[in-house]
Design an enzyme around this catalytic site. Structure first.
Site, short mmCIF file in Angstrom:
data_model
loop_
_atom_site.label_atom_id
_atom_site.label_comp_id
_atom_site.label_asym_id
_atom_site.label_seq_id
_atom_site.Cartn_x
_atom_site.Cartn_y
_atom_site.Cartn_z
N CYS A 69 -126.66 25.84 -23.17
CA CYS A 69 -126.78 26.13 -24.60
C CYS A 69 -126.97 24.84 -25.38
O CYS A 69 -126.24 23.86 -25.17
CB CYS A 69 -125.53 26.86 -25.09
SG CYS A 69 -125.56 27.25 -26.86
N CYS A 75 -120.57 22.67 -30.84
CA CYS A 75 -119.81 23.91 -31.01
C CYS A 75 -118.52 23.87 -30.19
O CYS A 75 -118.50 23.36 -29.07
CB CYS A 75 -120.67 25.09 -30.57
SG CYS A 75 -119.84 26.70 -30.67
N CYS A 78 -117.32 26.81 -26.48
CA CYS A 78 -117.30 26.60 -25.03
C CYS A 78 -116.73 25.23 -24.71
O CYS A 78 -116.94 24.27 -25.46
CB CYS A 78 -118.71 26.72 -24.45
SG CYS A 78 -119.43 28.37 -24.57
N CYS A 152 -127.08 31.56 -29.17
CA CYS A 152 -125.81 31.40 -28.44
C CYS A 152 -125.88 32.10 -27.09
O CYS A 152 -126.34 33.24 -26.98
CB CYS A 152 -124.68 32.00 -29.29
SG CYS A 152 -123.09 32.12 -28.45
N GLN A 252 -111.88 45.00 -24.60
CA GLN A 252 -112.18 43.92 -23.66
C GLN A 252 -113.48 43.23 -24.07
O GLN A 252 -114.41 43.85 -24.58
CB GLN A 252 -112.29 44.46 -22.24
CG GLN A 252 -111.01 45.07 -21.70
CD GLN A 252 -109.91 44.04 -21.45
OE1 GLN A 252 -110.16 42.84 -21.43
NE2 GLN A 252 -108.69 44.52 -21.27
N PHE A 279 -98.70 49.56 -23.20
CA PHE A 279 -99.65 48.84 -24.05
C PHE A 279 -101.04 49.42 -23.83
O PHE A 279 -102.00 48.71 -23.52
CB PHE A 279 -99.63 47.33 -23.76
CG PHE A 279 -98.28 46.69 -23.93
CD1 PHE A 279 -97.85 46.27 -25.18
CD2 PHE A 279 -97.44 46.52 -22.84
CE1 PHE A 279 -96.59 45.68 -25.33
CE2 PHE A 279 -96.19 45.93 -22.98
CZ PHE A 279 -95.77 45.51 -24.23
N GLU A 299 -98.04 52.94 -26.70
CA GLU A 299 -98.71 51.89 -27.46
C GLU A 299 -98.01 51.76 -28.82
O GLU A 299 -97.54 52.77 -29.37
CB GLU A 299 -100.19 52.25 -27.64
CG GLU A 299 -100.95 51.51 -28.70
CD GLU A 299 -101.00 50.01 -28.48
OE1 GLU A 299 -101.19 49.57 -27.34
OE2 GLU A 299 -100.82 49.27 -29.47
N ASP A 347 -100.46 46.07 -19.52
CA ASP A 347 -101.44 45.09 -19.98
C ASP A 347 -100.96 44.54 -21.32
O ASP A 347 -101.45 44.92 -22.38
CB ASP A 347 -102.81 45.77 -20.12
CG ASP A 347 -103.89 44.81 -20.60
OD1 ASP A 347 -103.65 43.59 -20.60
OD2 ASP A 347 -104.98 45.28 -20.99
N CYS A 373 -103.56 38.17 -19.86
CA CYS A 373 -104.49 37.17 -20.38
C CYS A 373 -103.82 35.81 -20.51
O CYS A 373 -104.37 34.91 -21.13
CB CYS A 373 -105.05 37.61 -21.74
SG CYS A 373 -103.79 37.75 -23.02
#
Length: 416
Positions: A69, A75, A78, A152, A252, A279, A299, A347, A373
């Site tokens: 890129c 930027c 990344c 991008c 996601q 969750f 949830e 999750d 995550c």
């Protein structure tokens, strides 16, 4: 449920003048020299010259590649485009391994699944007004400066093509001093836009925004908490079900990543007839799993559960799904409540779910599919389960946030 935004990369240390060797790369993607100086966009084994203008590569690593890129240097979206795919995969696997070892755990990394370039279906862009118009893009590294990103390599082309329309909206939603957050999500009916702004929604905006949405092909436009235009329901496909998430709901980041996580979860709970999904969000796992098992979806946000329930009721052939709005941080499902399930899916957000994991560890539930995550909170929660007799299976690393320091993972825990 996992967060969509990775942690901010720390700002480089003030670099001393002279030549230095890069010993390692931190979990934030920063190179570290012998004296601890942090240097961006370098790789282990490289020799660099440090100056106030940034590092200059003297001896490049064989893992160094040309960034795909043209915005990479400016930027902050990344961190690792200068590294080969193989290096990035190994680096992300090691981030997970390091987190597990810090908790006294040895885990097998089964595989690293990386989403392709140009595949992000959801992103938060920044919009800021200028003298001549507006800027829309990502922030520069460790800065509030907005960098334009035409072409991008992260986003779906459909989202990149939306930037001119987002600039028009930024003119209305942002100011010279304050920016607007523009979260755009691809859907079956077109982009779904959520505008995060402190500006009031005036009658003039109520009249002009629907026309902008129509011209841009938006499915839905939401200003702060109010739906201003919904030309078509912004449907997301979850198994056989079609779900319309509430504004700002979690999704996601890539279809590839979602499929990879779902494959891990489905395999982990195969054969279970009654599953609790903790969750649960809008049903990323609940709805596909309901093709084979009865599901109880729990949830904290009632609006997401309502969207899940509508999706289930409109999908033929699914087994029963019950829903329960509940704050699992303050009121986790207790062991006696978990006793009626054959398996659990969990999750949680980035902070993990200590209270709920403690209840799972104390229960008699035989199988847990865990998605995370955050390697650090995952390792902490995994230790709590292992100490109570669970065995941790091989870990799959899912890299939805390509070229960033963000890491997601999934694995299976079974009673020993």
């Amino acid at each position: 449920m996992t967060e969509t935004l990775p942690p901010k990369t720390p700002q480089p240390d003030p670099a001393p003048e002279g030549e230095a060797s890069i010993l390692s790369v931190t979990h934030h993607g920063m190179g570290r020299t012998e004296d601890g100086t942090l240097v961006p966009r370098v790789l282990p084994g490289e020799v660099v010259t440090l100056s106030k203008d940034g590092p200059k590569i003297v001896t490049p690593s064989p893992e160094r590649v040309a960034p795909p890129c043209r915005h990479f240097k400016a930027c902050g979206g990344c961190a690792m485009q200068h590294a080969s795919d193989g290096f990035v995969e190994g680096w992300k696997a090691e981030i997970v391994g390091t987190a597990l070892r810090a908790q006294g755990l040895e885990g097998e990394i089964a595989r690293v699944l990386t989403s392709p370039a140009d595949s992000r279906r959801r992103a938060r862009l920044a919009g800021r007004r200028t003298k001549k118009g507006a800027l829309v893009g990502f922030h520069a590294r460790a800065s509030d400066t907005v960098i334009e990103v035409p072409g991008c390599r992260l986003l779906l082309p459909e989202l990149t093509a939306l930037i001119p329309a987002l600039e028009r909206i930024a003119m209305l939603a942002a100011s010279r001093k304050g920016e607007a957050g523009l979260t755009v999500t691809d859907s079956e009916a077109g982009p779904d836009l959520h505008i995060d702004t402190d500006k009031p929604l005036t009658e003039e905006l109520r009249l002009s925004l629907p026309e902008i949405a129509r011209e841009a092909g938006l499915a839905r436009l939401v200003w702060a908490e109010e739906i201003v235009a919904e030309l078509e329901p912004p449907v997301q496909r979850m198994g056989r079900a079609r779900v319309v998430p509430p504004p700002g709901a979690f999704l996601q980041a890539t279809a590839h990543g979602e499929a990879a996580l779902l494959d891990c979860v489905t395999g982990a709970v195969a054969g279970a007839e009654r599953i609790v999904d903790l969750f649960a969000g809008c049903g990323t796992f609940s709805l596909p799993l309901a093709e084979r098992a009865e599901i109880h979806a729990v949830e904290g946000e009632a609006a997401m559960l309502a969207a899940l329930d509508r999706g289930w009721r409109g999908a033929p052939g699914l087994k029963r799904i019950t829903t329960e709005p509940r704050d699992l941080f303050r009121r986790p499902l207790l062991p006696d409540e978990l006793a009626r399930f054959d398996a659990a899916v969990i999750d949680p957000p980035r902070a993990g779910a200590q209270a709920q994991v403690a209840a799972l560890a104390a229960s008699h539930i035989p199988v847990i599919a865990m998605v995370s995550c955050s390697p650090a909170s995952f390792a902490r929660d995994a230790k709590a389960l292992v100490e109570k007799g669970f065995e941790m299976g091989p870990v799959t690393v899912v890299d939805q946030f390509r070229w960033s320091p963000h890491v997601e993972l999934a694995t299976r825990f079974t009673r020993g």
